[in-house]
Design a protein around this motif. Structure first.
Motif, PDB file in Angstrom:
ATOM      1  N   PRO A  79       5.738 -22.818  10.916  1.00 47.28           N
ATOM      2  CA  PRO A  79       4.598 -23.629  11.350  1.00 47.28           C
ATOM      3  C   PRO A  79       3.918 -24.325  10.170  1.00 47.28           C
ATOM      4  CG  PRO A  79       4.030 -21.302  11.380  1.00 47.28           C
ATOM      5  CD  PRO A  79       5.485 -21.379  11.052  1.00 47.28           C
ATOM      6  N   GLY A  80       3.215 -25.386  10.491  1.00 45.14           N
ATOM      7  CA  GLY A  80       2.578 -26.197   9.465  1.00 45.14           C
ATOM      8  C   GLY A  80       1.658 -25.413   8.545  1.00 45.14           C
ATOM      9  N   VAL A  81       1.018 -24.409   9.078  1.00 39.69           N
ATOM     10  CA  VAL A  81       0.065 -23.654   8.263  1.00 39.69           C
ATOM     11  C   VAL A  81       0.765 -22.972   7.086  1.00 39.69           C
ATOM     12  CG1 VAL A  81       0.198 -21.524   9.640  1.00 39.69           C
ATOM     13  CG2 VAL A  81      -1.912 -22.080   8.354  1.00 39.69           C
ATOM     14  N   GLU A  82       2.041 -22.615   7.270  1.00 37.92           N
ATOM     15  CA  GLU A  82       2.763 -21.986   6.161  1.00 37.92           C
ATOM     16  C   GLU A  82       2.986 -22.978   5.020  1.00 37.92           C
ATOM     17  OE1 GLU A  82       6.245 -19.823   7.321  1.00 37.92           O
ATOM     18  OE2 GLU A  82       5.163 -18.665   8.840  1.00 37.92           O
ATOM     19  N   ALA A  83       3.266 -24.224   5.388  1.00 35.90           N
ATOM     20  CA  ALA A  83       3.404 -25.251   4.363  1.00 35.90           C
ATOM     21  C   ALA A  83       2.068 -25.468   3.658  1.00 35.90           C
ATOM     22  CB  ALA A  83       3.908 -26.558   4.979  1.00 35.90           C
ATOM     23  N   ALA A  84       1.014 -25.540   4.461  1.00 38.65           N
ATOM     24  CA  ALA A  84      -0.321 -25.764   3.884  1.00 38.65           C
ATOM     25  C   ALA A  84      -0.710 -24.619   2.949  1.00 38.65           C
ATOM     26  CB  ALA A  84      -1.350 -25.926   5.007  1.00 38.65           C
ATOM     27  N   ASP A  85      -0.401 -23.402   3.369  1.00 37.88           N
ATOM     28  CA  ASP A  85      -0.729 -22.244   2.519  1.00 37.88           C
ATOM     29  C   ASP A  85       0.027 -22.320   1.188  1.00 37.88           C
ATOM     30  OD1 ASP A  85      -2.373 -21.294   4.480  1.00 37.88           O
ATOM     31  OD2 ASP A  85      -0.970 -19.764   5.220  1.00 37.88           O
ATOM     32  N   HIS A  86       1.319 -22.599   1.273  1.00 37.45           N
ATOM     33  CA  HIS A  86       2.134 -22.734   0.060  1.00 37.45           C
ATOM     34  C   HIS A  86       1.524 -23.779  -0.869  1.00 37.45           C
ATOM     35  CE1 HIS A  86       5.895 -23.253  -2.333  1.00 37.45           C
ATOM     36  NE2 HIS A  86       5.535 -24.519  -2.336  1.00 37.45           N
ATOM     37  N   MET A  87       1.194 -24.919  -0.317  1.00 36.89           N
ATOM     38  CA  MET A  87       0.677 -26.021  -1.132  1.00 36.89           C
ATOM     39  C   MET A  87      -0.670 -25.656  -1.739  1.00 36.89           C
ATOM     40  SD  MET A  87       1.908 -29.043   1.506  1.00 36.89           S
ATOM     41  CE  MET A  87       1.723 -30.526   0.502  1.00 36.89           C
ATOM     42  N   GLN A  88      -1.505 -25.022  -0.941  1.00 34.66           N
ATOM     43  CA  GLN A  88      -2.822 -24.625  -1.454  1.00 34.66           C
ATOM     44  C   GLN A  88      -2.678 -23.624  -2.599  1.00 34.66           C
ATOM     45  OE1 GLN A  88      -5.579 -23.177   1.501  1.00 34.66           O
ATOM     46  NE2 GLN A  88      -7.276 -23.153   0.032  1.00 34.66           N
ATOM     47  N   GLU A  89      -1.808 -22.638  -2.412  1.00 42.65           N
ATOM     48  CA  GLU A  89      -1.645 -21.604  -3.430  1.00 42.65           C
ATOM     49  C   GLU A  89      -1.215 -22.216  -4.769  1.00 42.65           C
ATOM     50  OE1 GLU A  89       1.352 -18.733  -2.584  1.00 42.65           O
ATOM     51  OE2 GLU A  89       0.826 -17.456  -4.292  1.00 42.65           O
ATOM     52  N   TRP A  90      -0.198 -23.059  -4.704  1.00 38.74           N
ATOM     53  CA  TRP A  90       0.304 -23.682  -5.934  1.00 38.74           C
ATOM     54  C   TRP A  90      -0.742 -24.599  -6.556  1.00 38.74           C
ATOM     55  CZ3 TRP A  90       5.886 -24.685  -7.432  1.00 38.74           C
ATOM     56  CH2 TRP A  90       6.727 -23.661  -6.951  1.00 38.74           C
ATOM     57  N   PHE A  91      -1.383 -25.361  -5.712  1.00 35.75           N
ATOM     58  CA  PHE A  91      -2.346 -26.345  -6.205  1.00 35.75           C
ATOM     59  C   PHE A  91      -3.547 -25.655  -6.853  1.00 35.75           C
ATOM     60  CE2 PHE A  91      -5.853 -29.470  -5.431  1.00 35.75           C
ATOM     61  CZ  PHE A  91      -5.368 -30.482  -6.244  1.00 35.75           C
ATOM     62  N   GLU A  92      -4.055 -24.640  -6.187  1.00 31.12           N
ATOM     63  CA  GLU A  92      -5.247 -23.969  -6.712  1.00 31.12           C
ATOM     64  C   GLU A  92      -4.935 -23.102  -7.919  1.00 31.12           C
ATOM     65  OE1 GLU A  92      -7.188 -22.173  -3.331  1.00 31.12           O
ATOM     66  OE2 GLU A  92      -8.151 -24.087  -2.825  1.00 31.12           O
ATOM     67  N   ALA A  93      -3.637 -22.769  -8.078  1.00 30.63           N
ATOM     68  CA  ALA A  93      -3.239 -22.024  -9.280  1.00 30.63           C
ATOM     69  C   ALA A  93      -3.123 -22.948 -10.495  1.00 30.63           C
ATOM     70  CB  ALA A  93      -1.912 -21.318  -9.029  1.00 30.63           C
ATOM     71  N   GLY A  94      -3.313 -24.231 -10.277  1.00 31.21           N
ATOM     72  CA  GLY A  94      -3.164 -25.174 -11.389  1.00 31.21           C
ATOM     73  C   GLY A  94      -1.719 -25.406 -11.780  1.00 31.21           C
ATOM     74  N   ALA A  95      -0.818 -25.135 -10.846  1.00 32.24           N
ATOM     75  CA  ALA A  95       0.606 -25.286 -11.146  1.00 32.24           C
ATOM     76  C   ALA A  95       1.094 -26.710 -10.937  1.00 32.24           C
ATOM     77  CB  ALA A  95       1.429 -24.332 -10.273  1.00 32.24           C
ATOM     78  N   VAL A  96       0.418 -27.443 -10.091  1.00 39.93           N
ATOM     79  CA  VAL A  96       0.871 -28.795  -9.738  1.00 39.93           C
ATOM     80  C   VAL A  96      -0.321 -29.695  -9.462  1.00 39.93           C
ATOM     81  CG1 VAL A  96       3.007 -27.939  -8.660  1.00 39.93           C
ATOM     82  CG2 VAL A  96       0.954 -28.263  -7.259  1.00 39.93           C
ATOM     83  N   ASP A  97      -0.049 -31.001  -9.545  1.00 42.60           N
ATOM     84  CA  ASP A  97      -1.046 -31.985  -9.110  1.00 42.60           C
ATOM     85  C   ASP A  97      -0.746 -32.479  -7.701  1.00 42.60           C
ATOM     86  OD1 ASP A  97      -2.652 -32.400 -11.660  1.00 42.60           O
ATOM     87  OD2 ASP A  97      -0.592 -32.681 -12.377  1.00 42.60           O
ATOM     88  N   GLY A  98       0.366 -32.009  -7.165  1.00 43.46           N
ATOM     89  CA  GLY A  98       0.744 -32.426  -5.824  1.00 43.46           C
ATOM     90  C   GLY A  98       2.188 -32.092  -5.549  1.00 43.46           C
ATOM     91  N   PHE A  99       2.695 -32.640  -4.470  1.00 43.86           N
ATOM     92  CA  PHE A  99       4.047 -32.318  -4.018  1.00 43.86           C
ATOM     93  C   PHE A  99       4.786 -33.575  -3.570  1.00 43.86           C
ATOM     94  CE2 PHE A  99       1.338 -28.708  -3.419  1.00 43.86           C
ATOM     95  CZ  PHE A  99       2.110 -27.640  -3.850  1.00 43.86           C
ATOM     96  N   TRP A 100       6.089 -33.541  -3.727  1.00 44.79           N
ATOM     97  CA  TRP A 100       6.899 -34.536  -3.016  1.00 44.79           C
ATOM     98  C   TRP A 100       7.740 -33.754  -2.036  1.00 44.79           C
ATOM     99  CZ3 TRP A 100      12.363 -35.072  -4.027  1.00 44.79           C
ATOM    100  CH2 TRP A 100      12.843 -34.343  -5.121  1.00 44.79           C
ATOM    101  N   ILE A 101       7.589 -34.105  -0.769  1.00 44.30           N
ATOM    102  CA  ILE A 101       8.238 -33.323   0.272  1.00 44.30           C
ATOM    103  C   ILE A 101       9.529 -34.006   0.729  1.00 44.30           C
ATOM    104  CG2 ILE A 101       6.038 -32.389   1.070  1.00 44.30           C
ATOM    105  CD1 ILE A 101       6.663 -34.294   3.599  1.00 44.30           C
ATOM    106  N   SER A 102      10.479 -33.161   1.075  1.00 44.54           N
ATOM    107  CA  SER A 102      11.752 -33.641   1.612  1.00 44.54           C
ATOM    108  C   SER A 102      11.891 -33.110   3.027  1.00 44.54           C
ATOM    109  CB  SER A 102      12.916 -33.127   0.754  1.00 44.54           C
ATOM    110  OG  SER A 102      12.851 -33.638  -0.553  1.00 44.54           O
ATOM    111  N   PRO A 103      11.524 -33.916   4.015  1.00 45.53           N
ATOM    112  CA  PRO A 103      11.644 -33.448   5.401  1.00 45.53           C
ATOM    113  C   PRO A 103      13.118 -33.212   5.745  1.00 45.53           C
ATOM    114  CG  PRO A 103      10.306 -35.447   5.268  1.00 45.53           C
ATOM    115  CD  PRO A 103      10.998 -35.288   3.955  1.00 45.53           C
ATOM    116  N   ASP A 104      13.351 -32.212   6.578  1.00 43.71           N
ATOM    117  CA  ASP A 104      14.741 -31.898   6.935  1.00 43.71           C
ATOM    118  C   ASP A 104      15.420 -33.051   7.658  1.00 43.71           C
ATOM    119  OD1 ASP A 104      13.138 -31.615   9.175  1.00 43.71           O
ATOM    120  OD2 ASP A 104      13.817 -29.587   9.676  1.00 43.71           O
ATOM    121  N   VAL A 105      14.702 -33.625   8.622  1.00 44.90           N
ATOM    122  CA  VAL A 105      15.218 -34.741   9.424  1.00 44.90           C
ATOM    123  C   VAL A 105      14.079 -35.750   9.546  1.00 44.90           C
ATOM    124  CG1 VAL A 105      16.215 -35.431  11.644  1.00 44.90           C
ATOM    125  CG2 VAL A 105      16.607 -33.106  10.772  1.00 44.90           C
ATOM    126  N   TYR A 106      14.340 -36.994   9.131  1.00 46.25           N
ATOM    127  CA  TYR A 106      13.235 -37.966   9.142  1.00 46.25           C
ATOM    128  C   TYR A 106      12.762 -38.282  10.555  1.00 46.25           C
ATOM    129  CZ  TYR A 106      14.726 -38.725   4.336  1.00 46.25           C
ATOM    130  OH  TYR A 106      15.072 -38.549   3.021  1.00 46.25           O
TER     131      TYR A 106
END
Lengths: 438, 438
Positions: free
Chosen positions: B365-392
């Motif tokens: 579910p989307g919340v898992e993606a959001a959680d992943h992104m929040q964790e990395w972002f708030e850890a100062g690991a990234v300034d953002g993400f480039w996502i690769s959707p499975d199927v456009y």
């Protein structure tokens, strides 16, 4: 059906082929950077059922940038991509240098254009001869032999790459899960003295298979290259006799390469200022180019072999001047210039007739353009024309509404596209990969 | 306002980032050649306010063409030209090799894209390291020193060409007849060990001046190149710790080059299979990639250091296997694979979690993606993400509707574009020509 002519349209910087076009009333002076404008002009040409658009390319910038726009598009392929998305039928042809591009890059961008336009792409394969162009690549212009040597290799490689994904290679069968037939996707492993590529290119055939080759040039080397590879020659010529000779040279070269000479079409340039009548046309041309007349008078002097006075632009040549005038044998435009001068036009009006333009120039009502085209076409001098409207903003419509219907009425030009692809439009036979005959 | 993340989207072959995407229900198997489809997917990403599209490029074709589509677009620049015409705000970034392109050609096509998109172009300047790519140009891959040497020269030359028509050079004043200010249009006359160009380029500034430089790579040479020129780094990393270290290395390199480290953004890759719940996500992923599982089990064996049985895909690892498993220190994905395995998922489901994907994979579910992104972002690991959707076809919408609103709700992602240009979107400072600081 009797044979009909091919008509292409030159699409350059976004303004028109005449200096001053960017300043004409109704023209947005920012059109140099406007892809919307170029799409609109392309659509106008398509409304006139023209077979193709031709985008020449330097790539370099020379000329009077203080007062005039650069001649070329910002990027011919990006411009044609935009036009491909905004048109349905008209062919899309751009110049691409065989000297300053890698074959793989050329193969890829032109075949992508062919796919996105559903089979309407053409590549005007030229060698580039300007030192200004070479300098942009940190180079000097190679010798003609080297340039044409590389051109032969490059066109062959590009065509081989176009054919490297076989005609039926792309299966995309969801049921079986078979995406492509690997047996039909093969490296080309070609290389010569100048260029090489392993391949394959990963682009399937377009609706016309692969792009059509155009060429522009007049030397024996150009005849040999075009005779072997080209289906259309973008010509430059001022007289029926010269056009006939040029056309024959290309036909002979095609035959020499083992091809049917009818596979190569010779298309002559023509510049147009279409107006309600001759006077209105001349006035329009003066508005466009009058700024250059003092300097053009110097050219005209040389063409006619008599001194002329740039301060008396509004007077015709005197009887003495006309009697002394001798058309220069060095400039094929001179005889026409003298003919116009003898009609009694002022110096300004003589120049406004476009006697020093890069191509034969029609300045006046549409019927004069149609007559010119009919005369050349029926004399067997050309297979068609590529026209350079003076100002795109209204000059394309002026041709489409003022010349095309007359040609159609006379049976000289089609009333609609016969097919869907550029190959259909210019009568180029089907080809995929390298032509096995040449 | 608190800092918010940047999100870009990978746009490849027209199907999606997972093998089998071309066969999924609702997907037109001819999308590889469909520019309409790519424009549609770009519009979907723009609806989600993503800052940019990223089109990687080979250019070569490798892989299982019998069963899978090539990874790349037919031609990234032609694709972006089509997308520029069909979108309004989203940034347009393509890879362009500094090794296999002439600087003048790169400068021209990217700046033309910048003009036609009204300031949304970015150039991912990479050196290309595949022998398969080099072979398409009849060459071998040069040494890393030579590749990066040429890259430094090429980026400098390209930026100099971008600035060769001065910022205010284009006057286009109809009244005075002044088209451009000649004093602001100057040759660059630059050349080094690898490349040279005289210039000028004949393209005026875009709404953002000139395109933004991206880079992708992880070596010290990559740090130096990006530190000097790039505003965005397209990263690849599997853990927060590694991402932090990579981000810091690029920031240090920027500082070393005399720049503010905040001028360089580190963007981590992420693959997404967004579904109603974890089970639905896993089933979708199995439908997409299950065909490859028998062969992927062999990889997983190496990652976990225990023998696995490809014929028992539907069973979880035994207690003995789990006890014996040791995550391979050679593969940063191994710890996550073992973590998933210990949750008791079947072999098939472990693989469906994307534990062998090129980037961290979110399947659920989307919340898992959001959680992943929040964790990395708030850890100062990234300034953002480039996502690769499975199927456009539906994966872009799934992200836009299932993940973006959660991020917006949490204040982590903007609700609308703040500005009009890619420079605005990624916080890249104004620049025209060469940055005088580096």
């Amino acid at each position: 059906m009797t044979k009909q002519m091919i008509i292409g349209m030159h699409l350059g910087n976004g303004y028109g082929s005449q200096p001053g076009a960017w300043r004409m009333p109704g023209v947005d002076p920012k059109n140099f950077a406007s892809f919307d404008a170029k799409v609109r002009y392309a659509q106008a040409a398509e409304r006139g059922k023209m077979q193709f658009l031709f985008l020449p390319d330097g790539p370099s910038h020379v000329g009077d940038i203080g007062n005039e726009a650069p001649h070329f598009n910002l990027d011919v392929m990006m411009t044609l991509a935009a036009i491909a998305r905004g048109t349905e039928r008209i062919g899309l042809v751009a110049t691409g240098s065989t000297t300053f591009n890698e074959p793989y890059n050329l193969a890829r961008s032109f075949k992508a254009l062919d796919i996105m336009s559903h089979g309407r792409a053409g590549w005007n394969a030229v060698t580039s001869s300007g030192e200004d162009v070479a300098a942009n690549y940190g180079q000097r212009i190679p010798s003609s032999a080297d340039r044409y040597g590389r051109a032969h290799e490059t066109v062959q490689l590009v065509q081989a790459l176009w054919g490297s994904w076989g005609k039926d290679a792309w299966v995309h069968d969801v049921e079986s899960g078979r995406f492509a037939n690997e047996d039909q996707i093969q490296p080309i492993n070609m290389g010569g003295k100048y260029v090489a590529s392993r391949g394959p290119l990963y682009i399937p055939p377009s609706e016309q298979g692969q792009p059509v080759i155009f060429h522009a040039g007049g030397s024996p080397n150009a005849h040999a290259l075009a005779g072997r590879f080209a289906n259309v020659v973008i010509g430059a010529t001022f007289t029926i006799e010269d056009a006939k000779a040029q056309r024959q040279a290309f036909r002979d070269a095609a035959e020499h390469a083992g091809r049917d000479p009818d596979e190569i079409k010779f298309i002559a340039g023509m510049m147009t200022t279409i107006a309600a009548d001759r006077r209105a046309g001349l006035d329009r041309k003066i508005a466009l180019t009058g700024r250059t007349f003092p300097q053009r008078v110097r050219y005209l002097e040389q063409m006619l072999g008599v001194p002329l006075d740039p301060s008396r632009l509004n007077e015709p040549l005197s009887k003495q001047q006309l009697a002394a005038a001798r058309p220069s044998p060095m400039d094929p435009r001179s005889r026409n210039a003298l003919k116009i001068a003898k009609e009694g036009w002022s110096l300004s009006d003589i120049l406004a007739h476009g006697v020093i333009d890069y191509h034969p120039s029609i300045v006046g009502p549409g019927v004069e353009a149609a007559d010119h085209m009919q005369e050349w076409f029926e004399a067997g001098a050309v297979d068609g024309f590529w026209i350079s409207p003076d100002v795109y903003q209204d000059g394309v419509d002026a041709f489409v509404d003022g010349v095309v219907p007359i040609l159609q009425e006379r049976g000289l030009f089609h009333r609609d596209y016969e097919g869907a692809t550029l190959r259909d439009h210019v009568g180029a036979p089907a080809q995929y990969g390298i032509d096995p005959r040449v």
